[in-house]
Design a protein around this motif. Structure first.
Motif, PDB file in Angstrom:
ATOM      1  N   VAL A   1     -56.280  58.470  12.119  1.00  0.00           N
ATOM      2  CA  VAL A   1     -57.145  57.640  13.598  1.00  0.00           C
ATOM      3  C   VAL A   1     -56.309  56.519  13.976  1.00  0.00           C
ATOM      4  O   VAL A   1     -56.244  56.333  15.111  1.00  0.00           O
ATOM      5  CB  VAL A   1     -58.515  57.618  12.989  1.00  0.00           C
ATOM      6  CG1 VAL A   1     -59.084  56.677  14.285  1.00  0.00           C
ATOM      7  CG2 VAL A   1     -59.164  58.893  12.817  1.00  0.00           C
ATOM      8  N   ALA A   2     -55.584  55.912  13.112  1.00  0.00           N
ATOM      9  CA  ALA A   2     -54.981  54.680  13.366  1.00  0.00           C
ATOM     10  C   ALA A   2     -53.757  54.926  13.929  1.00  0.00           C
ATOM     11  O   ALA A   2     -53.409  54.585  15.076  1.00  0.00           O
ATOM     12  CB  ALA A   2     -54.914  53.584  12.193  1.00  0.00           C
ATOM     13  N   ARG A   3     -53.163  56.197  13.450  1.00  0.00           N
ATOM     14  CA  ARG A   3     -51.822  56.656  14.085  1.00  0.00           C
ATOM     15  C   ARG A   3     -52.085  57.038  15.388  1.00  0.00           C
ATOM     16  O   ARG A   3     -51.185  56.840  16.347  1.00  0.00           O
ATOM     17  CB  ARG A   3     -51.234  57.741  13.207  1.00  0.00           C
ATOM     18  CG  ARG A   3     -49.859  58.261  13.743  1.00  0.00           C
ATOM     19  CD  ARG A   3     -49.096  58.928  12.851  1.00  0.00           C
ATOM     20  NE  ARG A   3     -49.003  58.664  11.422  1.00  0.00           N
ATOM     21  CZ  ARG A   3     -49.547  59.079  10.495  1.00  0.00           C
ATOM     22  NH1 ARG A   3     -50.546  60.194  10.572  1.00  0.00           N
ATOM     23  NH2 ARG A   3     -49.203  58.679   9.151  1.00  0.00           N
ATOM     24  N   GLY A   4     -53.133  57.821  15.779  1.00  0.00           N
ATOM     25  CA  GLY A   4     -53.572  58.333  17.038  1.00  0.00           C
ATOM     26  C   GLY A   4     -53.713  57.321  17.835  1.00  0.00           C
ATOM     27  O   GLY A   4     -53.515  57.153  19.107  1.00  0.00           O
ATOM     28  N   THR A   5     -54.803  56.374  17.411  1.00  0.00           N
ATOM     29  CA  THR A   5     -54.980  55.076  18.236  1.00  0.00           C
ATOM     30  C   THR A   5     -53.936  54.424  18.489  1.00  0.00           C
ATOM     31  O   THR A   5     -53.629  53.855  19.707  1.00  0.00           O
ATOM     32  CB  THR A   5     -56.023  54.265  17.410  1.00  0.00           C
ATOM     33  OG1 THR A   5     -57.039  54.970  16.933  1.00  0.00           O
ATOM     34  CG2 THR A   5     -56.483  53.167  18.241  1.00  0.00           C
ATOM     35  N   SER A   6     -52.962  54.024  17.497  1.00  0.00           N
ATOM     36  CA  SER A   6     -51.750  53.356  17.907  1.00  0.00           C
ATOM     37  C   SER A   6     -50.682  54.021  18.926  1.00  0.00           C
ATOM     38  O   SER A   6     -50.069  53.397  20.037  1.00  0.00           O
ATOM     39  CB  SER A   6     -51.008  52.745  16.636  1.00  0.00           C
ATOM     40  OG  SER A   6     -50.359  54.091  16.090  1.00  0.00           O
ATOM     41  N   THR A   7     -50.755  55.269  18.723  1.00  0.00           N
ATOM     42  CA  THR A   7     -50.065  56.185  19.761  1.00  0.00           C
ATOM     43  C   THR A   7     -50.407  56.140  21.153  1.00  0.00           C
ATOM     44  O   THR A   7     -49.776  56.006  22.043  1.00  0.00           O
ATOM     45  CB  THR A   7     -49.916  57.592  18.961  1.00  0.00           C
ATOM     46  OG1 THR A   7     -49.470  57.547  17.782  1.00  0.00           O
ATOM     47  CG2 THR A   7     -48.752  58.307  20.073  1.00  0.00           C
ATOM     48  N   ARG A   8     -51.852  56.488  21.102  1.00  0.00           N
ATOM     49  CA  ARG A   8     -52.364  56.120  22.365  1.00  0.00           C
ATOM     50  C   ARG A   8     -52.269  54.984  23.035  1.00  0.00           C
ATOM     51  O   ARG A   8     -52.085  54.612  24.079  1.00  0.00           O
ATOM     52  CB  ARG A   8     -53.935  56.550  22.362  1.00  0.00           C
ATOM     53  CG  ARG A   8     -54.024  58.102  22.032  1.00  0.00           C
ATOM     54  CD  ARG A   8     -55.518  58.488  22.062  1.00  0.00           C
ATOM     55  NE  ARG A   8     -55.685  59.926  21.518  1.00  0.00           N
ATOM     56  CZ  ARG A   8     -56.254  60.048  20.228  1.00  0.00           C
ATOM     57  NH1 ARG A   8     -55.928  59.250  19.244  1.00  0.00           N
ATOM     58  NH2 ARG A   8     -55.959  61.628  19.880  1.00  0.00           N
ATOM     59  N   ALA A   9     -52.263  53.972  22.266  1.00  0.00           N
ATOM     60  CA  ALA A   9     -52.262  52.457  22.578  1.00  0.00           C
ATOM     61  C   ALA A   9     -50.980  52.160  23.267  1.00  0.00           C
ATOM     62  O   ALA A   9     -50.636  51.579  24.114  1.00  0.00           O
ATOM     63  CB  ALA A   9     -52.687  51.462  21.366  1.00  0.00           C
ATOM     64  N   ALA A  10     -50.013  52.704  22.521  1.00  0.00           N
ATOM     65  CA  ALA A  10     -48.431  52.471  22.870  1.00  0.00           C
ATOM     66  C   ALA A  10     -48.296  53.427  24.142  1.00  0.00           C
ATOM     67  O   ALA A  10     -47.839  52.738  25.047  1.00  0.00           O
ATOM     68  CB  ALA A  10     -47.459  53.139  21.882  1.00  0.00           C
ATOM     69  N   ARG A  11     -48.793  54.601  24.393  1.00  0.00           N
ATOM     70  CA  ARG A  11     -48.708  55.080  25.520  1.00  0.00           C
ATOM     71  C   ARG A  11     -49.472  54.521  26.603  1.00  0.00           C
ATOM     72  O   ARG A  11     -48.930  54.515  27.798  1.00  0.00           O
ATOM     73  CB  ARG A  11     -49.247  56.717  25.366  1.00  0.00           C
ATOM     74  CG  ARG A  11     -48.437  57.384  24.552  1.00  0.00           C
ATOM     75  CD  ARG A  11     -48.922  58.824  24.275  1.00  0.00           C
ATOM     76  NE  ARG A  11     -48.201  59.755  23.431  1.00  0.00           N
ATOM     77  CZ  ARG A  11     -48.631  61.127  22.910  1.00  0.00           C
ATOM     78  NH1 ARG A  11     -49.909  61.317  23.357  1.00  0.00           N
ATOM     79  NH2 ARG A  11     -47.848  61.634  21.956  1.00  0.00           N
ATOM     80  N   ALA A  12     -50.608  53.911  26.526  1.00  0.00           N
ATOM     81  CA  ALA A  12     -51.420  53.266  27.298  1.00  0.00           C
ATOM     82  C   ALA A  12     -50.553  51.909  27.907  1.00  0.00           C
ATOM     83  O   ALA A  12     -50.289  51.590  29.051  1.00  0.00           O
ATOM     84  CB  ALA A  12     -52.587  52.844  26.932  1.00  0.00           C
ATOM     85  N   GLU A  13     -49.986  51.349  26.739  1.00  0.00           N
ATOM     86  CA  GLU A  13     -49.133  50.016  27.065  1.00  0.00           C
ATOM     87  C   GLU A  13     -47.816  50.401  28.001  1.00  0.00           C
ATOM     88  O   GLU A  13     -47.764  49.849  28.788  1.00  0.00           O
ATOM     89  CB  GLU A  13     -48.856  49.490  25.809  1.00  0.00           C
ATOM     90  CG  GLU A  13     -47.950  48.237  26.105  1.00  0.00           C
ATOM     91  CD  GLU A  13     -48.868  47.146  26.516  1.00  0.00           C
ATOM     92  OE1 GLU A  13     -48.364  46.160  27.163  1.00  0.00           O
ATOM     93  OE2 GLU A  13     -50.191  47.270  26.439  1.00  0.00           O
ATOM     94  N   ALA A  14     -47.129  51.560  27.403  1.00  0.00           N
ATOM     95  CA  ALA A  14     -46.168  52.127  28.209  1.00  0.00           C
ATOM     96  C   ALA A  14     -46.398  52.184  29.829  1.00  0.00           C
ATOM     97  O   ALA A  14     -45.838  51.853  30.667  1.00  0.00           O
ATOM     98  CB  ALA A  14     -45.302  53.191  27.592  1.00  0.00           C
ATOM     99  N   ALA A  15     -47.735  53.093  29.957  1.00  0.00           N
ATOM    100  CA  ALA A  15     -48.191  53.247  31.154  1.00  0.00           C
ATOM    101  C   ALA A  15     -48.362  51.862  32.103  1.00  0.00           C
ATOM    102  O   ALA A  15     -48.141  51.900  33.212  1.00  0.00           O
ATOM    103  CB  ALA A  15     -49.458  54.232  31.062  1.00  0.00           C
TER     104      ALA A  15
END
Length: 357
Positions: A90-104
Motif C-alpha cells: 500500500v505504501a509503495r503504491g501510495t508513494s508511486t501514485r504520489a510520485a506520479r501525481a507530483e510529476a504530473a
C-alpha cells in the motif's frame, strides 16, 4: 487523490482486521497455588483470518506450552508479515501514485510556466509593436505639424541669404564703381596737371625718335602737296582753318565736343577743330582725326593709337590721349615703315593698318 485516499483506507482496514483476528491467550491463574492451562486445539482459517478455538484443559500445576506457544507465535508472525507486506504494498503504491501525481503537477507547472512565458513574450512583443506604432504615429504627426513651419523657416532663410548676398554684391559693385570713378578722376586730374610736362617730354622724345629712324622722317603739317591730292587723303588736302562763332557751329553741326584742349565738330567720319567756337581755345594738334563714328571722341582714338604704337615698339610715352609731337612722330615712323603717306595724323588708311578702324 481520491484513489490514494481510498487505497490508504483499505490498507488501514486490513491492518485492523488482522489485529482483530489474532489469537488471544487465556491464562488462568490458580488461586492458592493452582493453575489452569489453556490449550489451543485447532485453528481454522475463515475468510483469510485465523480463528482460534479454545478447549478447557485439565487442571494441572504445569502447563505444557511448547507446541501450542510455537504454533501461536508462528501464526502471529505470519499475520504480521502479511500485514507488513500489505502495508508496504500500500505504501509503495501510495508513494508511486504520489510520485506520479507530483510529476504530473511538475509537468503541469512547467507547461503553465512555459505558457505564461510565451504569453509574456507575446504580450511584450505586442506591447513593443504597439509602442513602435505609437512612436511612428507620433513622429508622423509631429512631422506633419512641423513640416510647413520648417518649410516656411527654410524659405525665410533662403530669402534672407539671397537678400544678404544681393546686398553684399550691390555693396561690392558700388564700391567698385566708386573706386573706378576715383581712379578715373585722379587720372584726369593728373593728366591736366602734367599737360605741360608731357608736352615738353613729347617734344624731346619726338626728336630722339626722328633722329634714330633709318630715314629722314619728319612730322608733316602741310597737306597741300600733290601726294595728298587723291580720294584717300582728300580730307587733309582740302582742309582749311575756317573761323565761325558759336552759333554758326551749332546751327551747322549736331556733334560738337570739348576735347584735347578745344572744341571739335564731327563730319563724315572725321573730327575737325571748330575754330572760333571759343576765341580762347587752344589746340596741340589742329588737323583732322578719323574715328568713323560720332560716338567715338578724338581723345579715345588717340589712346588706341598710342597703345597700338607702343605694342609695336614705335611709342614709349604716356598713354594720355594727347596727340602731341611724340605721338605724331611715332605715327609718322609707322607710316613710313608700312608704305603709307606720311601725314603724321590719325587718317583712315593708317588706323586700318593698325587694326583700330
Amino acid at each position: 487523490m481520491r484513489r490514494i485516499v481510498y487505497l490508504a483506507w483499505i490498507g488501514s482496514l486490513a491492518l485492523a482486521l488482522t489485529a482483530w483476528g489474532a489469537p488471544k491467550e487465556r491464562g488462568h491463574s490458580s488461586a492458592r497455588g493452582g493453575a489452569r492451562s489453556a490449550h489451543v486445539a485447532t485453528h481454522r482459517s475463515t475468510g483469510g483470518h485465523s480463528v482460534a478455538r479454545s478447549h478447557p484443559a485439565p487442571r494441572s500445576r504445569h502447563v505444557t506450552a511448547s507446541r501450542p506457544r510455537s504454533h501461536v507465535s508462528q501464526h502471529r508472525t505470519v499475520s504480521h508479515n502479511r500485514a507488513a507486506v500489505t502495508h508496504r504494498n500500500v505504501a509503495r503504491g501510495t508513494s508511486t501514485r504520489a510520485a506520479r501525481a507530483e510529476a504530473a503537477r511538475t509537468r503541469s507547472s512547467r507547461i503553465a510556466a512555459g505558457n505564461a512565458s510565451k504569453a509574456n513574450r507575446t504580450s511584450n512583443g505586442r506591447t513593443a509593436r504597439a509602442e513602435a506604432t505609437r512612436n511612428r504615429s507620433s513622429r508622423v504627426a509631429r512631422e506633419a505639424r512641423n513640416g510647413p513651419a520648417e518649410q516656411d523657416r527654410a524659405a525665410l532663410n533662403r530669402e534672407r541669404n539671397v537678400a544678404r548676398a544681393n546686398a553684399r554684391q550691390g555693396g561690392r559693385a558700388q564700391a567698385a564703381r566708386a573706386g573706378n570713378e576715383r581712379v578715373a578722376r585722379a587720372t584726369r586730374n593728373a593728366a591736366r596737371r602734367n599737360l605741360s610736362v608731357n608736352r615738353k617730354r613729347n617734344l624731346t622724345l619726338a626728336r630722339n625718335v626722328l633722329h634714330n629712324r633709318a630715314g629722314n622722317v619728319r612730322i608733316t603739317n602741310n597737306w597741300r602737296n600733290a601726294q595728298f591730292n587723291n580720294a584717300r587723303y582728300a580730307v587733309f588736302h582740302n582742309y582749311n582753318r575756317t573761323w565761325h562763332d558759336r552759333g554758326w557751329w551749332r546751327s551747322h553741326h549736331s556733334h560738337i565736343a570739348f576735347v584735347l584742349g578745344g572744341w571739335w565738330y564731327w563730319n563724315a567720319g572725321y573730327w575737325y577743330p571748330a575754330w572760333g567756337y571759343d576765341p580762347y581755345g587752344w589746340y596741340a594738334y589742329d588737323g583732322p582725326i578719323y574715328t568713323g563714328y560720332a560716338t567715338v571722341t578724338p581723345d579715345q582714338v588717340i589712346v588706341d593709337v598710342q597703345v597700338a604704337l607702343q605694342e609695336q615698339g614705335y611709342y614709349a610715352g604716356a598713354i594720355d590721349g594727347v596727340f602731341g609731337p611724340q605721338t605724331r612722330a611715332a605715327l609718322a615712323a609707322f607710316q613710313a615703315d608700312n608704305g603709307l603717306a606720311i601725314t603724321s595724323a590719325a587718317d583712315q588708311p593708317t588706323l586700318e593698318t593698325l587694326g583700330i578702324a
